[in-house]
Design a protein around this motif. Structure first.
Motif, PDB file in Angstrom:
ATOM      1  N   LYS A  56       0.833  -1.210   0.000  1.00 54.76           N
ATOM      2  CA  LYS A  56       0.000   0.000   0.000  1.00 54.76           C
ATOM      3  C   LYS A  56       0.862   1.254   0.000  1.00 54.76           C
ATOM      4  O   LYS A  56       0.609   2.204  -0.753  1.00 54.76           O
ATOM      5  CB  LYS A  56      -0.931  -0.005   1.211  1.00 54.76           C
ATOM      6  CG  LYS A  56      -1.850   1.214   1.298  1.00 54.76           C
ATOM      7  CD  LYS A  56      -2.801   1.093   2.474  1.00 54.76           C
ATOM      8  CE  LYS A  56      -3.625   2.358   2.645  1.00 54.76           C
ATOM      9  NZ  LYS A  56      -4.567   2.598   1.535  1.00 54.76           N
ATOM     10  N   LYS A  57       1.900   1.254   0.836  1.00 53.26           N
ATOM     11  CA  LYS A  57       2.766   2.427   0.928  1.00 53.26           C
ATOM     12  C   LYS A  57       3.528   2.656  -0.374  1.00 53.26           C
ATOM     13  O   LYS A  57       3.583   3.787  -0.883  1.00 53.26           O
ATOM     14  CB  LYS A  57       3.744   2.260   2.091  1.00 53.26           C
ATOM     15  CG  LYS A  57       4.705   3.440   2.272  1.00 53.26           C
ATOM     16  CD  LYS A  57       5.606   3.221   3.474  1.00 53.26           C
ATOM     17  CE  LYS A  57       6.568   4.398   3.652  1.00 53.26           C
ATOM     18  NZ  LYS A  57       7.439   4.210   4.849  1.00 53.26           N
ATOM     19  N   LEU A  58       4.125   1.614  -0.921  1.00 52.94           N
ATOM     20  CA  LEU A  58       4.938   1.770  -2.126  1.00 52.94           C
ATOM     21  C   LEU A  58       4.084   2.128  -3.343  1.00 52.94           C
ATOM     22  O   LEU A  58       4.489   2.939  -4.176  1.00 52.94           O
ATOM     23  CB  LEU A  58       5.725   0.491  -2.406  1.00 52.94           C
ATOM     24  CG  LEU A  58       6.896   0.206  -1.465  1.00 52.94           C
ATOM     25  CD1 LEU A  58       7.451  -1.198  -1.707  1.00 52.94           C
ATOM     26  CD2 LEU A  58       8.003   1.237  -1.650  1.00 52.94           C
ATOM     27  N   SER A  59       2.917   1.527  -3.447  1.00 52.24           N
ATOM     28  CA  SER A  59       2.067   1.782  -4.613  1.00 52.24           C
ATOM     29  C   SER A  59       1.296   3.081  -4.489  1.00 52.24           C
ATOM     30  O   SER A  59       0.905   3.681  -5.490  1.00 52.24           O
ATOM     31  CB  SER A  59       1.086   0.624  -4.803  1.00 52.24           C
ATOM     32  OG  SER A  59       0.212   0.509  -3.691  1.00 52.24           O
ATOM     33  N   ASP A  60       1.038   3.507  -3.251  1.00 53.70           N
ATOM     34  CA  ASP A  60       0.273   4.733  -2.979  1.00 53.70           C
ATOM     35  C   ASP A  60      -1.170   4.608  -3.459  1.00 53.70           C
ATOM     36  O   ASP A  60      -1.773   5.589  -3.908  1.00 53.70           O
ATOM     37  CB  ASP A  60       0.941   5.952  -3.620  1.00 53.70           C
ATOM     38  CG  ASP A  60       0.427   7.276  -3.038  1.00 53.70           C
ATOM     39  OD1 ASP A  60       0.087   7.303  -1.845  1.00 53.70           O
ATOM     40  OD2 ASP A  60       0.347   8.270  -3.789  1.00 53.70           O
TER      41      ASP A  60
END
Length: 230
Positions: A56-60
């Motif tokens: 979730k964080k990396l893909s935004d």
């Protein structure tokens, strides 16, 4: 629906960083990518060090963590065993239902498996069965050091036997300062025996919690012109 299924030759080789990083870079390029980690073992879904939170964080993406990863269990065991020990009965259809929910919001999807293709996954299938169900081309993440040629060729051959398309291989965790002959020649050997393109050689990343660093490394290390998503 286009996208990729991210698998690996083993556990702990950088699959989540590749999956989330690819999605993050593609989204920066303007493509509407979603991410999906059907089953996670080792962390509950909201744990910041879990695969779902990293994706979730990396893909935004703005999807809830419970949609990104509908089945998360705390014990770091092979998924089917971890699920059984919590009393959960999960099937391939359950995984497909979660996939279809995200598919409604995104034009493209990156799905991350667990470990390698032959990992016992849910009650009625291995990881390879889920990959077959989603009908996405594979990206195989492998380690760069001695032994990876065998593991990578076996993974590619198994995928082909199951009728899966292999888009390419990404070697993850390369350390130039300690690289020997094996690390420097493994990419060309893998390609020579399989004909599968090496899509990138990702160096060791110390600051995995910094999204901008991870995406920058992948932007520089991946052969983006070889990734056909349309």
């Amino acid at each position: 629906m286009k996208g990729f299924f991210i698998t690996a030759t083993d556990t702990g080789v950088g699959k989540t960083i590749v999956a989330g990083g690819l999605a993050g870079v593609f989204r920066k390029q303007g493509y509407n990518f979603g991410v999906y980690k059907p089953v996670q073992s080792g962390h509950l879904v909201h744990h910041p060090e879990g695969d779902a939170a990293r994706l979730k964080k990396l893909s935004d993406v703005d999807d809830p963590l419970e949609h990104i990863c509908p089945y998360a269990v705390e014990e770091p065991l092979t998924p089917i065993l971890a699920l059984r020990r919590t009393g959960k009965q999960v099937t391939l259809q359950d995984l497909q239902d979660g996939y279809l929910r995200l598919k409604e919001k995104h034009e493209f999807m990156i799905v991350e498996g667990a470990g390698g293709l032959a990992v016992p996954y849910v009650a009625d299938g291995l990881v390879v069965d889920a990959a077959t169900m989603f009908q996405l081309p594979l990206i195989i993440v492998a380690r760069p050091n001695l032994g990876t040629v065998n593991h990578t060729i076996l993974t590619i051959e198994y995928a082909k036997q199951r009728g899966l398309q292999v888009a390419g291989v990404i070697l993850s965790g390369y350390r130039d300062e300690i690289a020997g002959v094996a690390e420097k020649t493994n990419p060309s050997i893998i390609y020579s025996y399989t004909g599968i393109p090496i899509l990138g050689i990702i160096p060791w990343i110390e600051e995995l919690d910094r999204r901008e660093i991870v995406l920058s490394v992948l932007e520089e290390s991946v052969q983006w012109n070889q990734l056909q998503i349309i």
